[in-house]
Design an enzyme around this catalytic site. Sequence first.
Site, PDB file in Angstrom:
ATOM      1  N   GLN A 106       0.863  -1.565  -0.111  1.00  9.62           N
ATOM      2  CA  GLN A 106       0.272   0.050   0.381  1.00  9.62           C
ATOM      3  C   GLN A 106       1.048   0.981   0.047  1.00  9.62           C
ATOM      4  OE1 GLN A 106      -3.488  -0.005   2.304  1.00  9.62           O
ATOM      5  NE2 GLN A 106      -2.771   1.226   3.969  1.00  9.62           N
ATOM      6  N   GLY A 107       0.477   2.141  -1.014  1.00  7.63           N
ATOM      7  CA  GLY A 107       1.630   2.929  -0.825  1.00  7.63           C
ATOM      8  C   GLY A 107       0.936   4.370  -0.561  1.00  7.63           C
ATOM      9  N   GLU A 148      -3.274   8.484  19.087  1.00  7.88           N
ATOM     10  CA  GLU A 148      -4.127   9.925  19.866  1.00  7.88           C
ATOM     11  C   GLU A 148      -4.510  10.362  18.426  1.00  7.88           C
ATOM     12  OE1 GLU A 148      -0.779   9.185  19.993  1.00  7.88           O
ATOM     13  OE2 GLU A 148      -0.222   9.434  21.596  1.00  7.88           O
ATOM     14  N   SER A 196      -2.824   6.877  14.243  1.00 11.67           N
ATOM     15  CA  SER A 196      -2.288   6.761  15.840  1.00 11.67           C
ATOM     16  C   SER A 196      -3.279   7.009  16.829  1.00 11.67           C
ATOM     17  CB  SER A 196      -0.741   8.087  15.991  1.00 11.67           C
ATOM     18  OG  SER A 196      -1.234   9.246  16.208  1.00 11.67           O
ATOM     19  N   SER A 243       1.068   6.374   2.727  1.00 10.64           N
ATOM     20  CA  SER A 243       1.647   6.735   3.896  1.00 10.64           C
ATOM     21  C   SER A 243       2.928   8.191   3.100  1.00 10.64           C
ATOM     22  CB  SER A 243       2.233   6.846   4.765  1.00 10.64           C
ATOM     23  OG  SER A 243       0.998   6.746   5.594  1.00 10.64           O
ATOM     24  N   GLU A 301      -9.959  -3.499   6.229  1.00 10.38           N
ATOM     25  CA  GLU A 301      -9.320  -5.401   7.530  1.00 10.38           C
ATOM     26  C   GLU A 301     -10.294  -4.442   8.725  1.00 10.38           C
ATOM     27  OE1 GLU A 301      -6.559  -3.548   9.324  1.00 10.38           O
ATOM     28  OE2 GLU A 301      -5.821  -1.474   8.269  1.00 10.38           O
TER      29      GLU A 301
END
Lengths: 320, 394
Positions: B121-122, B368, B366, B124, B239
Site C-alpha cells: 500500500q502506497g 492520538e 496513531s 503514507s 480490514e
Amino acid sequence: MSTMRRELEDSALKAFPHWEVVREREQARATVAELGWFMAGVPEDMGGLGLSRAELGVIFAQLGRALVPGGLVAQFLAVEALAGAQAFAGRDELLESAMAGEPLTASLAIGREGLEAVPDADLASHVLVRGVQEIALVALEGATIEPTPAWDTSRALFSVKPAEGGARLVLASGAEAAALNARLDELACLALAGDALGGASAVLAISIDYLGTRRQFDRPLAMFQALKHRAADLKAAIDTASALYDASSDARGTAMGAMKAHCCEVYKQVAEEAVQFHGGIGLTVEYPVHLFLKRAFLNRELGGSAGFWNERAGRALLEA
Amino acid sequence: MSDTPEDLRHEIRQWLADNAPGDWRDQSTHEGFVASQRAWFAQLVAAGYAVPHWPGEWPGGGRSLAEQKIIYEELARADTPRLLLSFVSTYHAAATLMECASKEQAAHYLPRILKGETWCQGFSEPGAGSDLAAIRTKAVRRGDVYVVSGQKIWSTMAQYADMCLLLVRTSSEGAKQAGMTYLLMDMTLPGVSVRPIHQIQGDEEFAEIFLDEVEIPVSQRVGEEGAGWAVAQATLASERGLTLMELSYRMRGAMTRLVSEIAGTDRTEDRGVLRDLGALATRVDAVCALADRFLQKRMEDEEKIGDASVVKLAYARCLRAWAEMGVTLSGLSGQLHAPITYGDLNSGNWMADFMNSYAWTIAGGSDEVQRNIIAERMLGMPREPRGWKLEAGQ
C-alpha cells in the site's frame, strides 16, 4: 434481548432519571419493587419474570448509573437464594414478600467469613448466612446489629451477629450449598460490575458536560487536547469493560469474579479522573463526583477485591 | 462445506493437526520469510481457509461471521504464522478491487491474489502520515499514462510486493482531499525503487518506495480522477473489525506464552505475578469481547463513528501491556538478542514483540488520532481552533 434491554432501560430512566432523584434507601427499595425488578430473575413458575442474567445485568447498570442507594444487591441475593433453595414450609410466602421488596439482607463481603458489610440490616427481617456446608436465612430478631459507617453513604452497612438459637431456615446444605454459593457469588459480581459500569458512564458524562461549560484561557476546557485524550481513554476503557460485561452474564466462578474486578478498576479510574476534571469544585460536597468516587471504591472491595479475583484468575490460567 | 459451526471447528482443527507448520519461527528469518509465508498461504488457499471474508464465489469465501471466528480461533490456537505477506493483498487490495474497481480490474487481479501475488500500500508519505490528505506524490496525465513522481513510506512488505495500491495527487486545486487519485501500480515498472526500513527490533517489515517519472497506464486507475480519497477510505475500512478480531484472538491464544514463562519457576506461588497475570488475561478477554461486539455491529449495520477507534486503541494498548509483561517475566534472558523472526505480535522473542507493539499504536492512525476521534465524534468535545499558524520565533 435487545427489546427487553430497551424496555428495562426506559423504565429505569423514568424511575431514576438522574442520580439525585432518589436519595433515600427505603423509597429506592419501594421503587425497585414497584418496577418488579426483585422478581426479574425468578423463574416464572415461582411467580417471577424469568428474565436472564443478561437482562438482570441491564438492571444493575441502571441502578449504578443513578447511584440508587440502599441494600438492593443484598436483596437480589436473598431472592436468588430463596428461589434456588430446597423446599421448606413457608418458602413461597417468604419469596413472594421478598420479591415485593420486604427487606432481606446478606453480606456483600465475598471471600471472608462472618457477617460484615451487610447493607440495610437495620431494616431487614432476615440475613442470609452463607457457610461452606450450609446456607440459611436467619431471623434478625434479637441480633446484634452495629452500624459500620462507610465513606460511601449511599449504602448503609452493618456488622451483624445473629442471636444464639434464633430462628433459622436452611436453604441448602452440602453439595447443594456449594452450588448455590457459586450462583450467589456470580450474581453479586454481576451486580457490582454492572453498578460500576453504570456509574462510570454516568460520571464520565457529568464530567464531559462540565468540561464543555467551564472556560479557562478563553476557551472551554473540553477543547484542550490534554483533557480530550484522557476522556477518550476513559471512554475506550468503559466500552471495553462493557463488552466483557455483556459477554460474561452467564460466566461461571472465577471468570465472573475477574470480570467484576476489571469493571470495578475501570470505575475507580473514571471516578478518579472525574474529580481531577472538575478541579477544585471536584473536592466539594456540592458536586456529585465524590459520590461516584466513594461508591467506586466500595464496589471494588465488595464482592471480593481485585487481588482476590485476579490471583484466582492467574492461578486458573496456570493450571489450565 | 461443513453443516454446523462445530463441524467446521472439528474440520479445521483436524486439518491444522496435519498441516500447521510447527517450525515456522525458525523458517521466518530474513532468508526464509517470504518462502515460508507463500507456502503457508498456498496451503490455506487450497484448504479453503485463506479468505473466509471474501464473497461466496471464491474458494473458501462466503463464510458467516460465526465461521470466520472459528477459523481465526483455531488458527490462533494452533499457533500458526499470521499471513503478514498477503495481508494487504487479501484485505486492502481485495476490498478495493471488489468495491471500487472496474469489473475488468477485479477479474484480472483477484485470482492472482489467490495465486500468491503480493500487494503493498502506497499511502503514507514522509510529510503525510496521520494527515493522509497532505500527500504530495504527483501524477500528471500524459496521453494514456499518468507520470508519477514522489516518495511513499511505511509501506508494509513493499520490498516483496508485485503490485501497489497507490494514492497520488492529480490536482492541488480546492480541498486537499479533492485532488487525489487512486492507481494500481506494477512494482516492476521503470522508475520504481524500494528501500527497506531497518526497524528497532531488527525487522524490515516496512519500506520506502521512490517513484521517478513512473508511467502508469490510465486503465490502472480505480474510480474517477480526483475520487481517490473515497476509494482510499474503502481500502482502509476493509480490514477494520476482522483483523482486530483475529489479532485479539491471537493475543488470547498467546497467553500460553506468558504462562510458560511462569510455569516451572518459583513464581507459580508469587501472588503478585498471579494477580498481574489474572488481570491481564481478563483485559485480553475484554478486548476480544469488544472486537466481537464491534464486528457484530458492523454486520448489523449499527457501527457508529468512533467505534473502530475504540477497538484499535483498546487492542493496541492491551498488546503493549501483554508484551511488556512478557519482557518483565523473561528477566535478563529476555534482554539477550535473538535471531530476528517475522512474527508480528508473537515472534517468540518478548523484546521484539514489545518493540513491534508500537506499530499498532502508531500505524493506521496513531493512538492520538484515535483519541481525538473518540473525544470529538463520540463524546462531542469541541475541535481545536483551526487556522493556527507558526509565528516567527516560535
